[in-house]
Write a protein that holds these residues in place. Structure first.
Motif, PDB file in Angstrom:
ATOM      1  N   GLU A   1      71.469  66.326  50.634  1.00 47.07           N
ATOM      2  CA  GLU A   1      70.216  65.427  51.168  1.00 47.07           C
ATOM      3  C   GLU A   1      68.668  65.813  50.978  1.00 47.07           C
ATOM      4  O   GLU A   1      68.100  65.167  50.261  1.00 47.07           O
ATOM      5  CB  GLU A   1      70.116  65.431  52.586  1.00 47.07           C
TER       6      GLU A   1
ATOM      7  N   LEU B   1      66.110  63.284  48.937  1.00 44.82           N
ATOM      8  CA  LEU B   1      64.721  63.161  49.463  1.00 44.82           C
ATOM      9  C   LEU B   1      63.653  63.688  48.286  1.00 44.82           C
ATOM     10  O   LEU B   1      62.522  62.969  48.193  1.00 44.82           O
ATOM     11  CB  LEU B   1      64.488  63.661  50.901  1.00 44.82           C
TER      12      LEU B   1
ATOM     13  N   HIS C   1      65.919  57.413  56.361  1.00 49.05           N
ATOM     14  CA  HIS C   1      65.089  58.194  55.564  1.00 49.05           C
ATOM     15  C   HIS C   1      64.246  57.398  54.447  1.00 49.05           C
ATOM     16  O   HIS C   1      63.580  57.794  53.527  1.00 49.05           O
ATOM     17  CB  HIS C   1      65.459  59.463  54.932  1.00 49.05           C
TER      18      HIS C   1
ATOM     19  N   LYS D   1      78.912  62.635  56.156  1.00 41.66           N
ATOM     20  CA  LYS D   1      77.798  63.434  56.476  1.00 41.66           C
ATOM     21  C   LYS D   1      76.581  63.244  55.902  1.00 41.66           C
ATOM     22  O   LYS D   1      75.529  63.165  56.659  1.00 41.66           O
ATOM     23  CB  LYS D   1      78.092  65.102  56.407  1.00 41.66           C
TER      24      LYS D   1
ATOM     25  N   ASN E   1      73.042  61.781  57.482  1.00 46.43           N
ATOM     26  CA  ASN E   1      71.717  62.437  57.620  1.00 46.43           C
ATOM     27  C   ASN E   1      70.844  61.654  56.803  1.00 46.43           C
ATOM     28  O   ASN E   1      69.656  61.783  57.234  1.00 46.43           O
ATOM     29  CB  ASN E   1      71.989  63.720  57.021  1.00 46.43           C
ATOM     30  N   LEU E   2      71.140  60.871  55.720  1.00 44.87           N
ATOM     31  CA  LEU E   2      70.081  60.161  55.055  1.00 44.87           C
ATOM     32  C   LEU E   2      69.415  58.828  55.728  1.00 44.87           C
ATOM     33  O   LEU E   2      68.502  58.347  55.192  1.00 44.87           O
ATOM     34  CB  LEU E   2      70.587  59.988  53.604  1.00 44.87           C
TER      35      LEU E   2
END
Lengths: 354, 354
Positions: free
Chosen positions: A153, A157, A188, A180, A184-185
């Motif tokens: 991640e 980013l 964003h 996962k 999580n991303l």
């Protein structure tokens, strides 16, 4: 006893805990912090020749490695403690944990102790993206992220914040890791495409990032998978016996490294002859050597992580925690009133007689 | 946020502060602690061949040196950070400050962080006395202590506790240092004789300890000052360009060292040819090589301090602080529930929206 309850200021070293580091990230904002970190790292590569450089000091065992990574710019000294134990994950432990320290070269007194498990993930991502900014093909918008573990991640980013990618294509041998990472991303600002093979992940990608953790020579990317014009950001091959790329890719690519004496031992180029030509990335950053030569060239950043990057990250944290309260003062250094009277200091700390 | 307020046990590393170290000394008793430390140090010299040994990693500057001293016995890894800045004293700072760490080789997780400024003074004194027990002439009762700085009281009491000396003869170029040392040693069961020259200090002494701090080649003991049968404990010559003894003394003495690759760079023998014969002290301790050959021989322990001694001292502290409450738990390691989910851990630490 005054001595025991009130150590002098000189005795106290600011300590940034894991909790404080996480608070610092939220205060600054992750993408902003990645951009600023990349700036500090790039600045230190620009003054590369100033640094006292040495390959890291590694203690290898059957299960992994423990390393010390010291460096100094002549005014400030820094080092990082870091381990790498691929089997840890199965036992619910981090593969990599780390902490680091800055000290004054002038008097040897430590001035900052910081967690670096999280900070290492950030500096690795910031370094990758800062280098990709110099080497990736113009207009790169899609990254393949192969290996969806703890780094993935942050890598995604950082490439968004620093290189402007808008799409990541995820693949991992373990689909749960991909799920996962994708979760999580979400939110964003990246288009996230989970894939079911490495081949699928690299379709249409201009940047290929490999970050897998097995301690063995593996072929995550084979020669025929890599077409012209891409930038490969290879960060998983980072110790002897651990590589991710087929040697054929290395032969076809322009290979860029941090510090050749360390990379020849630990990086992808450990598979190649000792005189295999590489370009040091500081030479590209300072304009001494060309980076990408043309749109068709394959560029490869064979990244193993170097001490100056940790030094830059610690400098950044030192600057940023000032005035925030995001540190504890640690009673780490004995500082008697008379420096020759360490014994007297210990004696005076005796508990009062009852 | 549970994650931020309650790091898991794995994330926490016990930290022994300066204050806790002083409390530990008073709880155990200084002389008892020196004896027990000497036992740990001797035990580790007995298993010398097991250790992963390397000369310390030094970063030199005009003002001093910052060093990392790592070692491992295959199960536990340890390292010490230590600086040496002779000019610090004039600025009211310690010449030497230090801290150290133990970690599990198996998973790389740190298990102890400790102050080592005080602990280094103790382990140096315990090492000196443990070696003197093997090398000093029988019935040695008087030590000359040349250099009355931060180490001097610890050296004197270790020689009392471990070798049974009953008299110390003190000398320092600065008579205030001698007065400080004499005052500190009052009431500790030693006859203390302040002297006004090095020649006077060594009169009738069977053990000569030199511990001065100038970063230069000095001649604290000249050749004609040293008669037959004494044991010299030379601990001040411990970095390149810093020695205390006239070369003539080395030629006449049986010279014993910790780790030759380090001592030839840093010790008194840096003045001698590269093949100057020395005996490794572990060989004497294990009975492989003779120590003192006869009553007339001059024995010389050319001590520079080695990583295993710090390792032994950290092992000792780890064992002794258990159950005492003399440590803080430090939030040093990021430990997400899912080791691959460092990013998720950071995200979940976000402050709640207002």
């Amino acid at each position: 006893m005054t001595q025991t309850s009130h150590p002098s200021d000189k005795a106290l070293v600011p300590f940034v805990s894991v909790d404080h580091m996480m608070q610092l990230i939220h205060r600054i904002g992750l993408e902003q912090m990645l951009r600023e970190l990349a700036g500090y790292i790039e600045d230190d590569f620009r003054r590369w020749e100033l640094f006292d450089k040495t390959p890291r000091v590694a203690s290898h065992s059957a299960e992994g490695v423990i390393e010390l990574m010291p460096t100094s710019d002549g005014e400030v000294y820094g080092f990082k403690y870091v381990n790498g134990h691929p089997k840890n994950m199965k036992e619910g432990l981090q593969t990599v944990t780390a902490f680091g320290l800055l000290a004054n070269v002038d008097n040897g007194y430590p001035v900052l102790l910081s967690e670096m498990t999280i900070l290492t993930a950030l500096r690795t991502a910031a370094t990758s993206a800062m280098v990709a900014k110099h080497l990736a093909p113009k207009g790169a918008r899609t990254m393949a992220m192969i290996g969806n573990g703890a780094q993935s991640e942050f890598q995604s980013l950082a490439m968004k914040a620093i290189c402007g990618i808008d799409t990541v294509r995820l693949w991992d041998i373990d689909s749960k890791a991909t799920a996962k990472c994708a979760a999580n991303l979400a939110g964003h600002g990246l288009r996230v495409v989970p894939c079911t093979s490495a081949e699928q992940a690299i379709e249409g990608a201009q940047i290929l990032t490999t970050c897998t953790a097995d301690k063995q020579c593996a072929t995550i990317l084979s020669d025929n998978m890599v077409g012209p014009g891409v930038h490969i950001n290879a960060i998983g091959g980072d110790c002897p016996g651990k590589t991710e790329l087929a040697p054929g890719i290395l032969s076809r690519a322009g290979v860029f490294v941090e510090y050749p004496p360390q990379t020849r031992i630990e990086g992808e180029i450990q598979q190649m002859p000792e005189d295999f030509p590489v370009t040091e990335i500081w030479e590209v950053i300072t304009g001494r050597k060309p980076g990408r030569r043309n749109a068709e060239q394959i560029t490869l950043f064979d990244s193993v992580g170097f001490a100056t990057e940790d030094f830059s990250a610690l400098r950044y944290v030192r600057d940023k925690v000032k005035g925030t309260g995001l540190s504890h003062m640690l009673d780490l250094l004995a500082d008697p009133d008379d420096p020759r009277d360490l014994f007297g200091m210990v004696q005076r700390a005796a508990p009062a007689e009852m």
